[in-house]
Scaffold this motif. Structure first.
Motif, PDB file in Angstrom:
ATOM      1  N   LEU A   1     -81.791 -86.846  17.856  1.00  0.00           N
ATOM      2  CA  LEU A   1     -80.944 -85.672  17.677  1.00  0.00           C
ATOM      3  C   LEU A   1     -81.049 -84.847  18.952  1.00  0.00           C
ATOM      4  O   LEU A   1     -82.149 -84.615  19.457  1.00  0.00           O
ATOM      5  CB  LEU A   1     -81.408 -84.850  16.470  1.00  0.00           C
ATOM      6  N   LYS A   2     -79.896 -84.445  19.484  1.00  0.00           N
ATOM      7  CA  LYS A   2     -79.913 -83.629  20.688  1.00  0.00           C
ATOM      8  C   LYS A   2     -78.850 -82.539  20.589  1.00  0.00           C
ATOM      9  O   LYS A   2     -77.938 -82.604  19.771  1.00  0.00           O
ATOM     10  CB  LYS A   2     -79.717 -84.473  21.944  1.00  0.00           C
ATOM     11  N   THR A   3     -78.976 -81.550  21.468  1.00  0.00           N
ATOM     12  CA  THR A   3     -78.026 -80.446  21.526  1.00  0.00           C
ATOM     13  C   THR A   3     -76.877 -80.809  22.453  1.00  0.00           C
ATOM     14  O   THR A   3     -76.954 -81.792  23.196  1.00  0.00           O
ATOM     15  CB  THR A   3     -78.695 -79.164  22.049  1.00  0.00           C
ATOM     16  N   GLU A   4     -75.853 -79.971  22.448  1.00  0.00           N
ATOM     17  CA  GLU A   4     -74.716 -80.207  23.332  1.00  0.00           C
ATOM     18  C   GLU A   4     -75.102 -80.059  24.806  1.00  0.00           C
ATOM     19  O   GLU A   4     -74.439 -80.599  25.684  1.00  0.00           O
ATOM     20  CB  GLU A   4     -73.551 -79.289  22.974  1.00  0.00           C
ATOM     21  N   SER A   5     -76.203 -79.372  25.083  1.00  0.00           N
ATOM     22  CA  SER A   5     -76.662 -79.247  26.469  1.00  0.00           C
ATOM     23  C   SER A   5     -77.576 -80.405  26.871  1.00  0.00           C
ATOM     24  O   SER A   5     -78.056 -80.443  28.003  1.00  0.00           O
ATOM     25  CB  SER A   5     -77.377 -77.908  26.677  1.00  0.00           C
ATOM     26  N   GLY A   6     -77.827 -81.340  25.942  1.00  0.00           N
ATOM     27  CA  GLY A   6     -78.597 -82.535  26.263  1.00  0.00           C
ATOM     28  C   GLY A   6     -80.069 -82.491  25.922  1.00  0.00           C
ATOM     29  O   GLY A   6     -80.798 -83.440  26.189  1.00  0.00           O
ATOM     30  N   ILE A   7     -80.549 -81.399  25.322  1.00  0.00           N
ATOM     31  CA  ILE A   7     -81.958 -81.309  24.940  1.00  0.00           C
ATOM     32  C   ILE A   7     -82.196 -82.231  23.746  1.00  0.00           C
ATOM     33  O   ILE A   7     -81.549 -82.098  22.708  1.00  0.00           O
ATOM     34  CB  ILE A   7     -82.350 -79.865  24.579  1.00  0.00           C
ATOM     35  N   VAL A   8     -83.133 -83.173  23.894  1.00  0.00           N
ATOM     36  CA  VAL A   8     -83.464 -84.115  22.822  1.00  0.00           C
ATOM     37  C   VAL A   8     -84.592 -83.505  21.995  1.00  0.00           C
ATOM     38  O   VAL A   8     -85.637 -83.118  22.528  1.00  0.00           O
ATOM     39  CB  VAL A   8     -83.896 -85.484  23.401  1.00  0.00           C
ATOM     40  N   PHE A   9     -84.380 -83.424  20.693  1.00  0.00           N
ATOM     41  CA  PHE A   9     -85.383 -82.862  19.781  1.00  0.00           C
ATOM     42  C   PHE A   9     -86.516 -83.848  19.541  1.00  0.00           C
ATOM     43  O   PHE A   9     -86.282 -85.034  19.335  1.00  0.00           O
ATOM     44  CB  PHE A   9     -84.763 -82.510  18.431  1.00  0.00           C
ATOM     45  N   HIS A  10     -87.722 -83.317  19.542  1.00  0.00           N
ATOM     46  CA  HIS A  10     -88.892 -84.073  19.102  1.00  0.00           C
ATOM     47  C   HIS A  10     -89.209 -83.572  17.695  1.00  0.00           C
ATOM     48  O   HIS A  10     -89.109 -82.363  17.431  1.00  0.00           O
ATOM     49  CB  HIS A  10     -90.082 -83.842  20.038  1.00  0.00           C
ATOM     50  N   PRO A  11     -89.581 -84.465  16.784  1.00  0.00           N
ATOM     51  CA  PRO A  11     -89.800 -84.051  15.388  1.00  0.00           C
ATOM     52  C   PRO A  11     -90.752 -82.865  15.266  1.00  0.00           C
ATOM     53  O   PRO A  11     -91.820 -82.837  15.860  1.00  0.00           O
ATOM     54  CB  PRO A  11     -90.394 -85.298  14.735  1.00  0.00           C
ATOM     55  N   ASN A  12     -90.309 -81.880  14.496  1.00  0.00           N
ATOM     56  CA  ASN A  12     -91.051 -80.662  14.145  1.00  0.00           C
ATOM     57  C   ASN A  12     -91.340 -79.718  15.300  1.00  0.00           C
ATOM     58  O   ASN A  12     -92.038 -78.734  15.124  1.00  0.00           O
ATOM     59  CB  ASN A  12     -92.335 -80.989  13.394  1.00  0.00           C
ATOM     60  N   ASP A  13     -90.830 -79.974  16.496  1.00  0.00           N
ATOM     61  CA  ASP A  13     -90.944 -78.999  17.585  1.00  0.00           C
ATOM     62  C   ASP A  13     -89.838 -77.959  17.408  1.00  0.00           C
ATOM     63  O   ASP A  13     -88.745 -78.274  16.966  1.00  0.00           O
ATOM     64  CB  ASP A  13     -90.781 -79.676  18.948  1.00  0.00           C
TER      65      ASP A  13
END
Length: 148
Positions: A83-95
């Motif tokens: 899962l990532k944001t429109e700006s390209g930041i990829v989410f790490h679980p629970n961060d």
């Protein structure tokens, strides 16, 4: 007689003013916490491995307090994907990640050929949260069952 009536009138005005001031409170009531939710556009229920789905979101607040800060996090409890944001930041679980806009887009990319489930949680700095659950079935599984 006029002097007595005049004195009574002045005393009455002073008494009314006194009661008005006593009834007032020095405490200023400023609401700082407002309920909120996140509205999303519909998303497909099926996704193939490597396919990306756009999730359009909008923060709906019952009020606005300028010092409120919103964060977002996610947890995938079935399947794999990113899962990532429109700006390209990829989410790490629970961060936790700072939510910078009230309207935002998330992009989920499938990383497996099985069912995928994850939760996205938006929280404010007043310990309020709104949880969204997303589920995707594999598009390939559907095509296989339709052939038989």
């Amino acid at each position: 007689m006029k002097k007595i009536i005049s004195n009574m009138f002045v005393c009455g005005c002073m008494l009314a003013a006194f009661f008005c001031f006593v009834a007032c409170s020095d405490d200023l009531d400023v609401q700082q916490v407002y309920p909120f939710k996140v509205e999303t556009m519909p998303v497909p229920g099926r996704i193939a491995k490597g396919e990306t789905v756009e999730i359009r979101c909008e923060l709906e607040k019952d009020g606005d307090y300028r010092n409120t800060v919103y964060t977002i996090r996610f947890f995938q409890f079935e399947g794999t994907g990113t899962l990532k944001t429109e700006s390209g930041i990829v989410f790490h679980p629970n961060d936790r990640y700072l939510l910078e806009n009230e309207k935002f887009r998330l992009y989920y990319t499938s990383g497996c050929e099985t069912t995928q489930n994850f939760i996205v949680v938006v929280e404010d700095n007043n310990r309020q949260s709104y949880e969204m659950e997303f589920s995707f079935n594999n598009r390939k599984d559907t095509a296989d069952t339709e052939k038989t």
